[in-house]
Design an enzyme around this catalytic site. Structure first.
Site, short mmCIF file in Angstrom:
data_model
loop_
_atom_site.label_atom_id
_atom_site.label_comp_id
_atom_site.label_asym_id
_atom_site.label_seq_id
_atom_site.Cartn_x
_atom_site.Cartn_y
_atom_site.Cartn_z
N CYS A 17 0.82 -1.22 0.00
CA CYS A 17 0.00 0.00 0.00
C CYS A 17 0.85 1.27 0.00
O CYS A 17 0.32 2.37 -0.18
CB CYS A 17 -0.94 0.00 1.21
N LYS A 20 0.68 3.55 -3.16
CA LYS A 20 -0.51 4.33 -3.50
C LYS A 20 -0.13 5.73 -3.99
O LYS A 20 0.86 6.31 -3.55
CB LYS A 20 -1.40 4.49 -2.26
N ASP A 50 -14.06 6.35 1.63
CA ASP A 50 -14.33 5.17 2.45
C ASP A 50 -13.67 3.94 1.83
O ASP A 50 -13.06 4.01 0.76
CB ASP A 50 -15.84 4.97 2.61
N ASP A 68 -8.52 -3.66 -4.81
CA ASP A 68 -7.23 -3.25 -4.26
C ASP A 68 -6.14 -4.13 -4.85
O ASP A 68 -6.30 -5.35 -4.93
CB ASP A 68 -7.23 -3.37 -2.72
N ASP A 91 -11.43 -4.64 3.00
CA ASP A 91 -12.34 -3.52 2.75
C ASP A 91 -13.80 -3.91 2.97
O ASP A 91 -14.61 -3.10 3.42
CB ASP A 91 -12.16 -2.99 1.33
#
Length: 347
Positions: A17, A20, A50, A68, A91
């Site tokens: 991550c 990103k 969100d 993702d 998520d």
């Protein structure tokens, strides 16, 4: 090239991550007049950043949709696939839902890495899907310059149990379900700084499924929930505060941390995503030492859940966490917003 000799992280410019796009740049990309189209059945879109989109079917059930994917954060192909899939499925749990199906997203440098290695990555993803009780039902692949893997996941949730990141209230206590420092430890490993006793710790944490999210959603006093991933604790907590119009007081010493994380920060094992997160959210926090800032902005991959819980529900939340073997940690509280104060105050 054998599967045991490769180092997947050498084939990517980012990791997990931490690769990103920064929140500031993302804001520019997503800004569009067309984005203002409103479907009354779309309960959650991208307005509050969100964890997933939620669509009301009108029969008491809502569909959750998320995707993702990222570049390798570990060298082992199976572990990379498992972590990427666990992160994507999270998520759904963060919205209070139950996953029902996933499809894979694979980008692979065919001329650099063998298809057998890609198969191991996919098998890791399939393993995580089985842990979540769902099928890896298909997917799409492309020839790409760097290895990429992830999932698009579909879930369902009773409409009245949807948990957003923007519905917290003043008076809520803040809880974390996983320790921070994943970005730091994986960077330390990439720089050959990681001590033998810390090998595998980050991988173990990243592979923990946030499956308890669906049970937390059944507790009335859980007012908001999100998972802590690429924007770090500061970023995701700031979004929770902004969405609800509250401010946070966080006890730094109470924050759960992976072993050795503060030492590795001092040695310079800080991922690039940390600076990008601070550039986007640093103005929302008060003054603090550099090492504190680097931990709060550390991009987490497959991080834990951040819960905002009313005091009367605290015992029920702790009981539920214990049933799932989670070491739940109270890290602070939410208070009414007041002008002139940092949105996130660290004590």
């Amino acid at each position: 090239m054998s599967e045991n000799s490769i180092r997947l992280t050498q084939y990517s410019h980012g990791a997990g991550c931490g690769c990103k796009i920064s929140p500031k740049v993302l804001e520019t990309i997503l800004h569009s007049e067309q984005a203002k189209f409103v479907d009354p059945n779309l309960l959650v879109g991208n307005e509050t950043r969100d964890d997933a989109a939620v669509y009301d079917l009108g029969n008491g059930t809502s569909v959750i949709s998320t995707t993702d994917f990222f570049m390798p954060i570990v060298d082992n192909p199976f572990d990379f696939g498992r972590i990427a899939a666990t992160n994507a499925i999270s998520d759904i749990f963060a919205m209070g839902g139950k996953p029902i199906m996933a499809i894979a997203i694979l980008g692979w440098p065919i001329n650099k890495l063998s298809p057998e290695i890609a198969r191991e990555v996919t098998e890791g993803g399939r393993y995580a899907c089985r842990q979540a009780g769902i099928a890896l039902a298909g997917g799409h692949s492309i020839d790409a310059p760097e290895p990429i893997f992830g999932l698009a996941v579909t879930g369902i949730v009773p409409t009245e149990r949807v948990k957003k990141n923007s519905t917290a209230q003043a008076g809520c206590k803040l809880f974390l379900t996983k320790p921070l420092g994943i970005g730091v430890l994986t960077t330390a490993e990439k720089k050959s700084l990681l001590k033998p006793e810390h090998q595998g710790l980050a991988t173990e944490v990243m592979c923990r499924m946030n499956i308890a999210g669906a049970s937390f959603a059944n507790i009335e006093g859980v007012k908001a929930m999100t998972d802590v991933t690429g924007f770090g604790l500061l970023g995701h907590l700031s979004e929770m505060c902004q969405g609800a119009g509250v401010q946070a007081r966080v006890d730094y010493d109470a924050i759960p941390k992976l072993p050795g994380v503060e030492e590795y920060i001092k040695l310079g094992a800080v991922p690039g995503g940390t600076e990008r997160n601070f550039a986007s959210y640093g103005h929302l926090m008060g003054e603090m030492p550099r090492e504190v800032r680097d931990l709060l902005c550390d991009p987490q991959t497959s991080g834990g859940l951040l819960l905002a819980v009313m005091p009367e529900a605290e015992n029920e939340v702790k009981t539920t966490a214990a049933e799932f073997g989670i070491e739940l940690t109270a890290i602070g509280e939410l208070v009414p917003a007041r002008g002139g104060r940092a949105m996130v105050e660290i004590r």
